[in-house]
Motif scaffolding. Sequence first.
Motif, PDB file in Angstrom:
ATOM      1  N   ALA A   1       0.827  -1.206   0.000  1.00  0.00           N
ATOM      2  CA  ALA A   1       0.000   0.000   0.000  1.00  0.00           C
ATOM      3  C   ALA A   1       0.863   1.258   0.000  1.00  0.00           C
ATOM      4  CB  ALA A   1      -0.917  -0.010   1.219  1.00  0.00           C
ATOM      5  N   GLU A   2       1.908   1.236   0.803  1.00  0.00           N
ATOM      6  CA  GLU A   2       2.791   2.395   0.813  1.00  0.00           C
ATOM      7  C   GLU A   2       3.482   2.580  -0.536  1.00  0.00           C
ATOM      8  OE1 GLU A   2       5.426   1.718   4.036  1.00  0.00           O
ATOM      9  OE2 GLU A   2       3.993   2.334   5.595  1.00  0.00           O
ATOM     10  N   GLY A   3       3.866   1.431  -1.181  1.00  0.00           N
ATOM     11  CA  GLY A   3       4.487   1.544  -2.517  1.00  0.00           C
ATOM     12  C   GLY A   3       3.520   2.093  -3.554  1.00  0.00           C
ATOM     13  N   ASP A   4       2.266   1.599  -3.545  1.00  0.00           N
ATOM     14  CA  ASP A   4       1.264   2.112  -4.483  1.00  0.00           C
ATOM     15  C   ASP A   4       0.994   3.595  -4.250  1.00  0.00           C
ATOM     16  OD1 ASP A   4       1.106  -0.405  -5.551  1.00  0.00           O
ATOM     17  OD2 ASP A   4      -0.705  -0.988  -4.402  1.00  0.00           O
ATOM     18  N   ALA A   5       0.954   3.959  -2.964  1.00  0.00           N
ATOM     19  CA  ALA A   5       0.710   5.374  -2.675  1.00  0.00           C
ATOM     20  C   ALA A   5       1.856   6.243  -3.180  1.00  0.00           C
ATOM     21  CB  ALA A   5       0.521   5.560  -1.163  1.00  0.00           C
ATOM     22  N   LYS A   6       3.088   5.797  -2.968  1.00  0.00           N
ATOM     23  CA  LYS A   6       4.232   6.575  -3.455  1.00  0.00           C
ATOM     24  C   LYS A   6       4.254   6.631  -4.988  1.00  0.00           C
ATOM     25  CE  LYS A   6       7.179   5.632   0.554  1.00  0.00           C
ATOM     26  NZ  LYS A   6       8.433   4.987   1.023  1.00  0.00           N
ATOM     27  N   ASN A   7       3.894   5.500  -5.638  1.00  0.00           N
ATOM     28  CA  ASN A   7       3.844   5.487  -7.110  1.00  0.00           C
ATOM     29  C   ASN A   7       2.775   6.457  -7.630  1.00  0.00           C
ATOM     30  OD1 ASN A   7       4.396   4.627  -9.770  1.00  0.00           O
ATOM     31  ND2 ASN A   7       2.774   3.079  -9.647  1.00  0.00           N
ATOM     32  N   PHE A   8       1.623   6.449  -6.968  1.00  0.00           N
ATOM     33  CA  PHE A   8       0.552   7.373  -7.369  1.00  0.00           C
ATOM     34  C   PHE A   8       0.992   8.828  -7.192  1.00  0.00           C
ATOM     35  CE2 PHE A   8      -3.102   9.976  -6.256  1.00  0.00           C
ATOM     36  CZ  PHE A   8      -3.907   9.795  -7.349  1.00  0.00           C
ATOM     37  N   LEU A   9       1.697   9.102  -6.092  1.00  0.00           N
ATOM     38  CA  LEU A   9       2.159  10.473  -5.873  1.00  0.00           C
ATOM     39  C   LEU A   9       3.167  10.903  -6.929  1.00  0.00           C
ATOM     40  CD1 LEU A   9       2.510  10.514  -1.957  1.00  0.00           C
ATOM     41  CD2 LEU A   9       0.733  11.593  -3.357  1.00  0.00           C
TER      42      LEU A   9
ATOM     43  N   ILE B   1       3.390   9.693  -9.975  1.00  0.00           N
ATOM     44  CA  ILE B   1       2.673   9.915 -11.243  1.00  0.00           C
ATOM     45  C   ILE B   1       1.894  11.233 -11.213  1.00  0.00           C
ATOM     46  CG2 ILE B   1       0.815   9.021 -12.706  1.00  0.00           C
ATOM     47  CD1 ILE B   1       1.699   6.217 -11.919  1.00  0.00           C
ATOM     48  N   TYR B   2       1.319  11.529 -10.082  1.00  0.00           N
ATOM     49  CA  TYR B   2       0.569  12.774  -9.962  1.00  0.00           C
ATOM     50  C   TYR B   2       1.487  13.985 -10.140  1.00  0.00           C
ATOM     51  CZ  TYR B   2      -2.095  16.585  -7.904  1.00  0.00           C
ATOM     52  OH  TYR B   2      -2.702  17.789  -7.693  1.00  0.00           O
ATOM     53  N   GLN B   3       2.673  13.894  -9.559  1.00  0.00           N
ATOM     54  CA  GLN B   3       3.609  15.006  -9.746  1.00  0.00           C
ATOM     55  C   GLN B   3       4.011  15.159 -11.215  1.00  0.00           C
ATOM     56  OE1 GLN B   3       6.842  14.213  -7.078  1.00  0.00           O
ATOM     57  NE2 GLN B   3       5.618  14.650  -5.205  1.00  0.00           N
ATOM     58  N   SER B   4       4.242  14.010 -11.886  1.00  0.00           N
ATOM     59  CA  SER B   4       4.580  14.085 -13.323  1.00  0.00           C
ATOM     60  C   SER B   4       3.412  14.655 -14.138  1.00  0.00           C
ATOM     61  CB  SER B   4       4.955  12.694 -13.846  1.00  0.00           C
ATOM     62  OG  SER B   4       6.070  12.183 -13.151  1.00  0.00           O
ATOM     63  N   TYR B   5       2.206  14.229 -13.785  1.00  0.00           N
ATOM     64  CA  TYR B   5       1.031  14.730 -14.488  1.00  0.00           C
ATOM     65  C   TYR B   5       0.839  16.223 -14.251  1.00  0.00           C
ATOM     66  CZ  TYR B   5      -3.827  15.193 -15.942  1.00  0.00           C
ATOM     67  OH  TYR B   5      -4.982  15.593 -16.561  1.00  0.00           O
ATOM     68  N   ALA B   6       1.155  16.688 -13.073  1.00  0.00           N
ATOM     69  CA  ALA B   6       1.027  18.119 -12.800  1.00  0.00           C
ATOM     70  C   ALA B   6       2.020  18.925 -13.623  1.00  0.00           C
ATOM     71  CB  ALA B   6       1.228  18.376 -11.300  1.00  0.00           C
ATOM     72  N   GLN B   7       3.161  18.358 -13.915  1.00  0.00           N
ATOM     73  CA  GLN B   7       4.181  19.096 -14.677  1.00  0.00           C
ATOM     74  C   GLN B   7       3.939  19.001 -16.182  1.00  0.00           C
ATOM     75  OE1 GLN B   7       7.939  17.565 -13.358  1.00  0.00           O
ATOM     76  NE2 GLN B   7       7.723  18.387 -11.250  1.00  0.00           N
ATOM     77  N   ALA B   8       3.517  17.781 -16.667  1.00  0.00           N
ATOM     78  CA  ALA B   8       3.276  17.617 -18.114  1.00  0.00           C
ATOM     79  C   ALA B   8       2.050  16.746 -18.286  1.00  0.00           C
ATOM     80  CB  ALA B   8       4.498  17.005 -18.810  1.00  0.00           C
ATOM     81  N   LYS B   9       0.902  17.370 -18.447  1.00  0.00           N
ATOM     82  CA  LYS B   9      -0.338  16.623 -18.468  1.00  0.00           C
ATOM     83  C   LYS B   9      -0.468  15.758 -19.712  1.00  0.00           C
ATOM     84  CE  LYS B   9      -2.917  19.923 -15.650  1.00  0.00           C
ATOM     85  NZ  LYS B   9      -4.121  20.786 -15.561  1.00  0.00           N
ATOM     86  N   ASP B  10      -0.182  16.333 -20.923  1.00  0.00           N
ATOM     87  CA  ASP B  10      -0.379  15.587 -22.172  1.00  0.00           C
ATOM     88  C   ASP B  10       0.568  14.406 -22.262  1.00  0.00           C
ATOM     89  OD1 ASP B  10      -2.318  17.389 -22.826  1.00  0.00           O
ATOM     90  OD2 ASP B  10      -0.967  18.661 -24.017  1.00  0.00           O
ATOM     91  N   VAL B  11       1.813  14.648 -21.980  1.00  0.00           N
ATOM     92  CA  VAL B  11       2.816  13.565 -22.066  1.00  0.00           C
ATOM     93  C   VAL B  11       2.500  12.463 -21.062  1.00  0.00           C
ATOM     94  CG1 VAL B  11       5.260  13.005 -21.825  1.00  0.00           C
ATOM     95  CG2 VAL B  11       4.564  15.151 -22.923  1.00  0.00           C
ATOM     96  N   THR B  12       2.164  12.866 -19.863  1.00  0.00           N
ATOM     97  CA  THR B  12       1.881  11.865 -18.825  1.00  0.00           C
ATOM     98  C   THR B  12       0.631  11.088 -19.157  1.00  0.00           C
ATOM     99  OG1 THR B  12       2.908  13.311 -17.158  1.00  0.00           O
ATOM    100  CG2 THR B  12       1.481  11.529 -16.354  1.00  0.00           C
ATOM    101  N   ALA B  13      -0.395  11.770 -19.671  1.00  0.00           N
ATOM    102  CA  ALA B  13      -1.632  11.079 -20.031  1.00  0.00           C
ATOM    103  C   ALA B  13      -1.391  10.075 -21.152  1.00  0.00           C
ATOM    104  CB  ALA B  13      -2.696  12.092 -20.432  1.00  0.00           C
ATOM    105  N   TRP B  14      -0.603  10.517 -22.195  1.00  0.00           N
ATOM    106  CA  TRP B  14      -0.291   9.593 -23.291  1.00  0.00           C
ATOM    107  C   TRP B  14       0.532   8.399 -22.784  1.00  0.00           C
ATOM    108  CZ3 TRP B  14      -2.131   8.226 -27.625  1.00  0.00           C
ATOM    109  CH2 TRP B  14      -1.376   7.482 -28.535  1.00  0.00           C
TER     110      TRP B  14
END
Length: 333
Positions: free
Chosen positions: A260-268, A270-283
């Motif tokens: 659970a801690e690993g999934d939470a860190k992975n989600f965080l 990814i969220y940080q990457s998505y906040a910086q580059a939404k289109d690239v991260t979404a693709w």
Amino acid sequence: MTDEPLGLGALAKEKLGEFLKIPSFGRRGAALVAALAAIAWASTGLYKVQPDEQGVILRFGRWVETTPPGLHFHLPWPIETAMMPRVTQVNQLQLGAAAANASRDKQMLTGDENIVEADCAIVWQIKDAGLYLFKVAEPEAALRVAAESALREVIARTPIQSALSDRRQQIADETRNVLQKLLDAEEAGISVMQVQLQRVDPPITVIDAFNDVQRARADQERARNEAEAYANDILPRARGEAERIRQEAEAYRAQAVNLAEGDAKNFLSIYQSYAQAKDVTAWRLYLESVDEVLKKSSRVIVDSSGKGVSGVLPYMPIGEAKPHPGAANGAQK
């Protein structure tokens, strides 16, 4: 003139005159004889006590002193006399044997209110000859009474099972101590060397019932031992199984928490990457999802109209293609 008998007074005067006429050497001899007689009389006060004896001095028949082994002197006879009894002789008194025909005299009450019959032997010797001879009228009778009292007192504090089995020597030692205290209080002059407990049994009239009780107690003890052995066998295994389950639960908990801690860190991340580059991260997320889905699919459909995938060559694994059901039926015809 006739001779007449002399009176007592005249006879005394005549003897006195004859004594006064004795020559000088005769008087010295009488003094010597008197001196010798005095020495002989005084020598009656010398006495020797042997190593196995004690000297008991009597003055006009009354005990006044007890002397140890060796050479001693007392006032000459008949003022004082000496008795020298042997004190190192070991004596034995059998307690209970005299009452063989009267079993009730041997019955004693135990600490748990049961009745037993006990026999013992008392090994004793004289400790002080003066006390032994003059303080107690019948020393052996007094010893017997005191021994019976001491044995009954000790048995009265002891449960019957202990008296019949594992505490026999302890009962004998306690009886000796109690008996010695009683004899010292009475000034009997006796030293108890040993008490030998020979027999402790229930009365003959109830021995069958007593044996039944003992067998029942033995069965009870056996059942208790078997139960304890079963408990000692099953409880460690149950505790071990419980510990194993607890450890597995702890390991599962730690694994679940870590995942659970690993999934939470992975989600965080990814969220940080998505906040910086939404289109690239979404693709990228879209491609990763499609890749995960296609890994589990046996067929691949390529849409040539898709963006950026017009140059992909369609591929179908022929070796993995399954025959059509109709073709199989035609071959059978």
